[in-house]
Write an enzyme that holds these catalytic residues in place. Structure first.
Site, short mmCIF file in Angstrom:
data_model
loop_
_atom_site.label_atom_id
_atom_site.label_comp_id
_atom_site.label_asym_id
_atom_site.label_seq_id
_atom_site.Cartn_x
_atom_site.Cartn_y
_atom_site.Cartn_z
CD GLU A 44 -2.34 1.74 2.50
OE1 GLU A 44 -3.05 2.18 2.26
OE2 GLU A 44 -2.31 0.77 3.25
CD GLU A 69 2.03 8.30 5.21
OE1 GLU A 69 1.98 9.34 4.77
OE2 GLU A 69 0.79 7.80 4.38
CG ASP A 118 -2.60 15.22 -2.98
OD1 ASP A 118 -3.55 16.49 -3.39
OD2 ASP A 118 -1.69 16.21 -1.40
CE LYS A 122 -3.73 25.54 -7.43
NZ LYS A 122 -2.66 26.26 -6.19
CG ASP A 154 -13.01 12.09 -1.51
OD1 ASP A 154 -11.43 11.40 -1.89
OD2 ASP A 154 -13.15 12.14 -1.81
CB THR A 191 -8.76 4.44 3.62
OG1 THR A 191 -9.52 5.38 3.74
CG2 THR A 191 -8.36 3.24 2.82
CD GLU A 192 -7.04 5.36 8.85
OE1 GLU A 192 -6.31 4.76 10.44
OE2 GLU A 192 -6.93 5.93 8.19
CE1 TYR A 193 -8.75 12.33 5.06
CE2 TYR A 193 -6.64 11.41 3.90
CZ TYR A 193 -7.89 12.50 4.50
OH TYR A 193 -6.75 13.50 5.19
CD GLU A 194 -13.39 2.60 1.34
OE1 GLU A 194 -14.32 1.58 0.92
OE2 GLU A 194 -12.36 2.55 1.90
#
Length: 212
Positions: A44, A69, A118, A122, A154, A191-194
């Protein structure tokens, strides 16, 4: 992902060498030797606070996992998650994806996960996107033949960009899902974001591609 600076983070990583591989480049070509058993190796990139990698390691004990990470103040949380899961089939590395070819040998990895990367929206930042062609070239090198990449996000813009990038690079689209949670996939580890985004009703996009 922003995180409050933790001046003790580096020492904490060193103290947990049974989970964190401090000199990742030394393990190039021999990652499986760090685990109790030689098994398929999954990576990952951007493991964040570790909920996904710890959950996957627990759900799939017949696979070895590596969580990469870049931010020390974030990966310390992943160390705690792995400790809580009490899994022996996961290692963490505090490294930049730019250095993949220094860390993994050709064909060493079976599957790569990109979770909520991320989007770098731009145009001038296109080369920083983890699905830009220069990164795809690195993935193709370290993946086994027909190895897979799984992308979850997302961000619709990143998802659409990635589908085009994969296609132009010659990847085979194995799966494209526009609302992951509507499918109720029992094997999906969030994941936490999910969790955060899905709770707000935002669709989660997922695609699986293979590299020949």
């Amino acid at each position: 992902m922003r995180a409050r600076h933790k001046p003790w983070a580096e020492d904490y990583l060193i103290e947990n060498k049974e989970i964190v591989e401090i000199t990742a480049t030394d393990q190039k070509g021999k990652w499986n030797s760090l685990f109790p058993e030689e098994q398929p190796l999954h990576l990952e990139i951007g493991t964040g606070k570790g909920q996904f990698i710890a959950g996957m390691a627990k759900q799939f004990p017949d696979t070895n996992f590596i969580g990469m990470e870049l931010v020390k103040s974030i990966i310390v949380s992943a160390v705690d998650k792995v400790k809580e899961a009490e899994c022996k089939n996961v290692r963490l590395v505090n490294e930049n994806a730019e250095n993949l070819l220094d860390i993994f040998s050709q064909g060493e990895v079976d599957t790569i996960y990109l979770n909520f990367s991320d989007p770098w929206p731009k145009n001038r930042h296109e080369k920083r996107r983890l699905t830009y062609k220069s990164f795809l070239e690195k993935y193709r090198t370290i993946l086994k033949e027909n190895g897979q990449l799984v992308l979850k996000t997302d961000n619709q813009g990143l998802f659409e960009y990635s589908l085009v990038s994969f296609s132009q690079f010659g990847c085979k689209l194995e799966e494209v899902t526009l609302d992951l949670h509507a499918t109720e996939d029992p094997k999906n580890v969030m994941t936490e974001y999910e969790e955060k985004f899905s709770a707000k009703g935002q669709p989660i996009y997922r695609c699986v591609v293979s590299f020949s």
